[in-house]
Write an enzyme that holds these catalytic residues in place. Structure first.
Site, short mmCIF file in Angstrom:
data_model
loop_
_atom_site.label_atom_id
_atom_site.label_comp_id
_atom_site.label_asym_id
_atom_site.label_seq_id
_atom_site.Cartn_x
_atom_site.Cartn_y
_atom_site.Cartn_z
N GLY A 127 -2.23 -10.97 -7.93
CA GLY A 127 -1.82 -11.10 -9.33
C GLY A 127 -2.60 -10.14 -10.19
O GLY A 127 -3.12 -9.11 -9.71
N SER A 128 -2.74 -10.48 -11.45
CA SER A 128 -3.37 -9.55 -12.39
C SER A 128 -4.89 -9.54 -12.22
O SER A 128 -5.50 -10.52 -11.77
CB SER A 128 -3.03 -9.99 -13.82
OG SER A 128 -3.54 -11.29 -14.04
N GLU A 164 -4.76 -6.60 3.13
CA GLU A 164 -3.71 -7.44 3.72
C GLU A 164 -2.84 -6.56 4.60
O GLU A 164 -2.56 -5.41 4.26
CB GLU A 164 -2.86 -8.09 2.62
CG GLU A 164 -3.63 -9.16 1.86
CD GLU A 164 -2.77 -9.96 0.89
OE1 GLU A 164 -1.91 -9.37 0.24
OE2 GLU A 164 -3.00 -11.19 0.78
N CYS A 193 2.60 -3.43 -8.37
CA CYS A 193 1.20 -3.00 -8.53
C CYS A 193 1.04 -1.56 -8.06
O CYS A 193 0.13 -0.87 -8.48
CB CYS A 193 0.29 -3.93 -7.73
SG CYS A 193 0.83 -4.06 -6.02
N SER A 244 3.60 0.75 1.10
CA SER A 244 3.60 -0.61 1.65
C SER A 244 4.19 -0.61 3.05
O SER A 244 5.29 -0.11 3.27
CB SER A 244 4.45 -1.52 0.77
OG SER A 244 4.01 -1.44 -0.56
N ASN A 296 6.51 -10.83 -8.71
CA ASN A 296 7.26 -9.57 -8.54
C ASN A 296 7.82 -9.37 -7.13
O ASN A 296 8.85 -8.72 -6.96
CB ASN A 296 6.45 -8.37 -9.03
CG ASN A 296 5.14 -8.19 -8.32
OD1 ASN A 296 4.67 -9.08 -7.63
ND2 ASN A 296 4.54 -7.03 -8.50
#
Ligand code: NAP
Length: 495
Positions: free
Chosen positions: A244-245, A474, A300, A457, A167
């Site tokens: 990821g998921s 992160e 997400c 973000s 994504n």
């Protein structure tokens, strides 16, 4: 669906042709040892853009061996050298924004302005971590008994395995590679099979920026598990960083247990977006558009459950439906397009069935909900109201441009509803009451809260979730710690 005119079509062919389609191992471009390739598809047309090398487990192992061999020398580079590499890569990304954005739009579908925004965001991780490389800290302490000193230092974790989703094809890579390089770690990165081109382009940029051979290696593969599991279980890598998921994250966490790898997991979300009766409704609608429509809802951080106070839900729904219904849908390379296609047919089918489920349980469609005929995996911006709390979309990531509104009446009720999920990545809260804002922000079980804003973000902020949304952070000042080990050296000073 608009087709590109001749000049634009040539640009598209040129940027795709310019990218290496092979694996990047030990500073060299190599074919897959199995000789196989897989196709990369433009989701706005369903047409194949090109084919890239399909790595075998042996190729994965060669990449990890290169990272392991490069680790000791890279750990000895100075923080300034590593910062300079990241700064050079930052500058190259910015310089090449237009081509990289077009490449990203072609493989992933997001409109060009959003793709340019992602390149800037992605580059910013390199600039941020160039600074953090220079600020890796330590300590010197007197032992409580006074007879010794503690020298505290930080060292790179060692070779890392990095796995990224489709994504945000560039930013999810730089968010991991930035701190890894800053900390002095080597790595093997595996992008998602839908969007390998952005990462392959990034490999060329890192090499140009002076990152030594073997420090960063990239494998593209259709069989992600077949290639990555042996590397995780090999004992040669010291860390896994995965975005990821939650489903795949759980599998990887179990695999990491065998050799006790350090893990950072950035997993799925189910963000509540709460609008209180005292909120500025214009601001709340702007926030909802940002939190819902960024990346066509394939984020997400996307607002997944929109709780609106009973007193304002009708007005909020009307304004949001007007704004969302006016967004232009189409191929992301065309001018003035605000909403591109979803990533693939499965992604679109999931959105379609979640909407059908909600409507079947009594939700009302305020706008959208009908797929127009034509090529590509498009889904229209959709607003649903009266979505019951037992609708399937209340539990699952929608990953599409669908805003489900659910009414509430009290603060306690909405906090309980917001926390009624296994996820805990981000929440958005809109209110003009400072006390309530702090009460709610502190009661919500998420790693991040957007207060009167629809975007959280930022490379300089610690991004990450709680509960089953992940482990670790992160970005921010703490982002580099995920790639560092703390070592303490005890020094005797008296008998
Ligand atoms: P995904 O299916 O979990 O895949 C993510 C990555 O893992 C891809 O590179 C995939 O490779 C790889 N993968 C899949 N199975 C694997 C296995 N058994 N072993 C090793 N690697 C494996 O997720 P996605 O559909 O690409 O991305 C969407 C998800 O990412 C959503 O849940 C979203 O919320 C989450 N996400 C989270 C954040 C965050 O920061 N929290 C940010 C962005 C996205 P292949 O695709 O090639 O199979």
């Amino acid at each position: 669906m608009n087709r590109p005119d001749e000049a634009h079509a040539k640009d598209e062919v040129r940027v795709v042709d310019a990218v290496e389609k092979r694996l990047f191992v030990d500073g060299k471009w190599i074919e897959s040892s199995g000789g196989a390739t897989f196709d990369v598809v433009d989701p706005s047309t369903g047409q194949v853009l090109c084919a890239v090398a399909d790595a075998t487990p042996a190729d994965g192992r060669a990449a990890l061996d290169a990272a392991v061999a490069a680790q000791p020398d890279f750990a000895r580079t100075s923080p300034r050298e590593r910062a300079d590499m990241l700064t050079a890569a930052y500058e190259l990304l910015i310089e090449r924004t237009d081509e990289l954005a077009l490449l990203m739009t072609l493989e992933m579908g997001k409109p060009l302005p959003e793709a340019r925004g992602e390149i800037a965001y992605a580059a910013e991780f390199f600039r941020h971590f160039a600074g953090e490389a220079l600020r890796i800290d330590g300590g010197y302490q007197t032992a409580p008994a006074g007879n010794a000193r503690f020298l505290i230092t930080k060292q790179p974790v060692g070779p890392c395995l990095l796995i990224t989703p489709w994504n945000f094809p560039m930013a999810m890579g730089t968010r991991k590679l930035g701190p890894a390089i800053a900390a002095g770690c080597t790595s093997v990165i595996k992008p998602a099979h839908q969007t390998p081109l952005s990462m392959l382009a990034l490999m060329g940029i890192l090499a140009e920026a002076g990152v030594p051979a073997g420090v960063v290696n990239c494998v593209t593969a259709m069989d992600a598990g077949g290639v990555m599991e042996p590397l995780i279980r090999s004992g040669l890598a010291r860390k896994l960083s995965f975005t990821g998921s939650t489903r795949v994250g759980r599998v990887l966490l179990e695999q990491c247990a065998e050799k006790v790898l350090r893990t950072s997991l950035e997993l799925g979300g189910n963000a509540p977006f709460i609008v209180f009766e005292d909120a500025d409704l214009d601001e709340a609608v702007d926030g909802a558009i940002a939190a819902k429509m960024r990346n066509m809802g394939e984020a997400c951080t996307a607002a997944n459950r929109i709780f609106v106070h009973n007193a304002v839900i009708d007005e909020f729904g009307r304004r949001l439906a007007d704004r969302m219904g006016a967004l232009t849908v189409g191929r992301g390379t065309e001018p003035d397009i605000k909403v591109g296609p979803l990533i693939d047919e499965a992604g679109r089918d999931k959105v379609r069935s979640l909407v059908a489920d909600a409507v079947g349980r009594g939700a009302t469609v305020l706008t959208g909900g009908e797929i127009a005929p034509g090529d590509g995996y498009f889904y229209p911006p959709t607003v649903l109201t009266g979505v019951p709390r037992d609708a399937a979309m209340a539990d699952q990531e929608i990953f599409g441009p669908v805003a489900p509104l659910t009414p509430f009446s009290t603060e306690d009720e909405v906090i309980a509803a917001a926390n009624d999920t296994e996820y805990g990545l981000v929440a958005y809260v809109f209110t003009n009451d400072l006390r309530r804002a702090l009460r709610v922000a502190e009661s919500i079980e998420t790693g991040m809260v957007g207060l009167n804003q629809g975007v959280v973000s930022n490379p300089a902020a610690p991004f990450g979730g709680v509960k089953q949304s992940g482990l670790g952070r992160e970005g921010g000042a703490v982002g580099i710690d995920e790639f560092l080990e703390t070592k303490y050296i005890g020094i005797a000073v008296s008998g």
